[in-house]
Design a protein around this motif. Structure first.
Motif, PDB file in Angstrom:
ATOM      1  N   GLU A   3      -5.932 -12.893  33.726  1.00 14.05           N
ATOM      2  CA  GLU A   3      -6.720 -11.722  33.344  1.00 14.05           C
ATOM      3  C   GLU A   3      -6.757 -10.705  34.478  1.00 14.05           C
ATOM      4  OE1 GLU A   3     -10.614 -12.588  31.870  1.00 14.05           O
ATOM      5  OE2 GLU A   3      -9.864 -14.083  30.467  1.00 14.05           O
ATOM      6  N   GLU A   4      -6.869 -11.183  35.704  1.00 11.69           N
ATOM      7  CA  GLU A   4      -6.878 -10.287  36.859  1.00 11.69           C
ATOM      8  C   GLU A   4      -5.535  -9.562  36.981  1.00 11.69           C
ATOM      9  OE1 GLU A   4      -7.220 -10.738  41.647  1.00 11.69           O
ATOM     10  OE2 GLU A   4      -8.559 -11.982  40.420  1.00 11.69           O
ATOM     11  N   HIS A   5      -4.446 -10.279  36.759  1.00  5.39           N
ATOM     12  CA  HIS A   5      -3.116  -9.672  36.799  1.00  5.39           C
ATOM     13  C   HIS A   5      -2.976  -8.618  35.700  1.00  5.39           C
ATOM     14  CE1 HIS A   5       1.223  -9.415  35.826  1.00  5.39           C
ATOM     15  NE2 HIS A   5       1.317  -9.370  37.144  1.00  5.39           N
ATOM     16  N   ASP A   6      -3.398  -8.948  34.481  1.00  3.02           N
ATOM     17  CA  ASP A   6      -3.335  -7.987  33.372  1.00  3.02           C
ATOM     18  C   ASP A   6      -4.152  -6.737  33.676  1.00  3.02           C
ATOM     19  OD1 ASP A   6      -1.715  -9.695  32.003  1.00  3.02           O
ATOM     20  OD2 ASP A   6      -3.143 -10.142  30.395  1.00  3.02           O
ATOM     21  N   ARG A   7      -5.305  -6.923  34.268  1.00  2.00           N
ATOM     22  CA  ARG A   7      -6.162  -5.792  34.622  1.00  2.00           C
ATOM     23  C   ARG A   7      -5.472  -4.898  35.653  1.00  2.00           C
ATOM     24  NH1 ARG A   7     -10.516  -8.275  34.171  1.00  2.00           N
ATOM     25  NH2 ARG A   7     -10.527  -9.339  36.172  1.00  2.00           N
ATOM     26  N   ALA A   8      -4.800  -5.508  36.601  1.00  4.37           N
ATOM     27  CA  ALA A   8      -4.078  -4.734  37.620  1.00  4.37           C
ATOM     28  C   ALA A   8      -2.928  -3.951  36.990  1.00  4.37           C
ATOM     29  CB  ALA A   8      -3.549  -5.669  38.711  1.00  4.37           C
ATOM     30  N   VAL A   9      -2.225  -4.564  36.042  1.00  4.41           N
ATOM     31  CA  VAL A   9      -1.131  -3.878  35.349  1.00  4.41           C
ATOM     32  C   VAL A   9      -1.684  -2.710  34.540  1.00  4.41           C
ATOM     33  CG1 VAL A   9       0.636  -4.100  33.545  1.00  4.41           C
ATOM     34  CG2 VAL A   9       0.401  -5.871  35.300  1.00  4.41           C
ATOM     35  N   PRO A 115       1.594  -7.083  27.064  1.00  2.00           N
ATOM     36  CA  PRO A 115       0.994  -6.936  25.737  1.00  2.00           C
ATOM     37  C   PRO A 115      -0.261  -6.058  25.722  1.00  2.00           C
ATOM     38  CG  PRO A 115       1.655  -9.204  26.078  1.00  2.00           C
ATOM     39  CD  PRO A 115       1.853  -8.494  27.393  1.00  2.00           C
ATOM     40  N   SER A 116      -1.094  -6.181  26.746  1.00  2.00           N
ATOM     41  CA  SER A 116      -2.329  -5.387  26.770  1.00  2.00           C
ATOM     42  C   SER A 116      -2.033  -3.892  26.888  1.00  2.00           C
ATOM     43  CB  SER A 116      -3.235  -5.840  27.916  1.00  2.00           C
ATOM     44  OG  SER A 116      -2.538  -5.774  29.153  1.00  2.00           O
TER      45      SER A 116
END
Length: 125
Positions: A3-9, A115-116
């Motif tokens: 989730e932290e990685h997705d948020r950074a992306v 995907p996000s």
């Protein structure tokens, strides 16, 4: 951790869209579509960031235009563009509307991202 990685992306995609919107609003280049993909409060970037983004946008547009023109001139069939890490990029819409280039590639224009990020862009479209 994912989730932290997705948020950074997601933050990277939004930051790039904000930089593009700032430069476009100041007249560095035409992008009538970026306002739809970056709706956060206005954020003006430093002249150095705006000039850097101008260079990036103009270079990418030139490469896309040259690629499509060369493929069509050599009758290579249906040229395609695959944009990796596309984020909130607006090149497809600018090609389609004639802001630059000779239209979208005959074989398609594909965008790939997390995907996000894709879901957020799909919701905006």
């Amino acid at each position: 951790l994912m989730e932290e990685h997705d948020r950074a992306v997601n933050n990277t995609a939004e930051d790039a869209a904000g930089a593009k919107k700032s430069a476009s609003e100041l007249g560095y280049f035409d992008d009538q579509f970026i306002k739809h993909f970056y709706v956060a409060k206005p954020l003006h970037r430093s002249p150095l960031i705006n000039r850097g983004y101008y260079s990036r946008v103009i270079l990418i547009r030139r490469l896309i235009t040259q690629f499509i023109s060369a493929a069509r001139a050599k009758d290579c069939g249906k040229e395609q563009i695959v944009s990796l890490g596309a984020g909130m990029d607006t090149n497809f819409f600018n090609l389609k509307s004639g802001v630059f280039g000779d239209g979208v590639p005959r074989g398609g224009y594909f965008e790939v991202d997390m995907p996000s990020v894709i879901e957020k862009k799909r919701a905006i479209i």
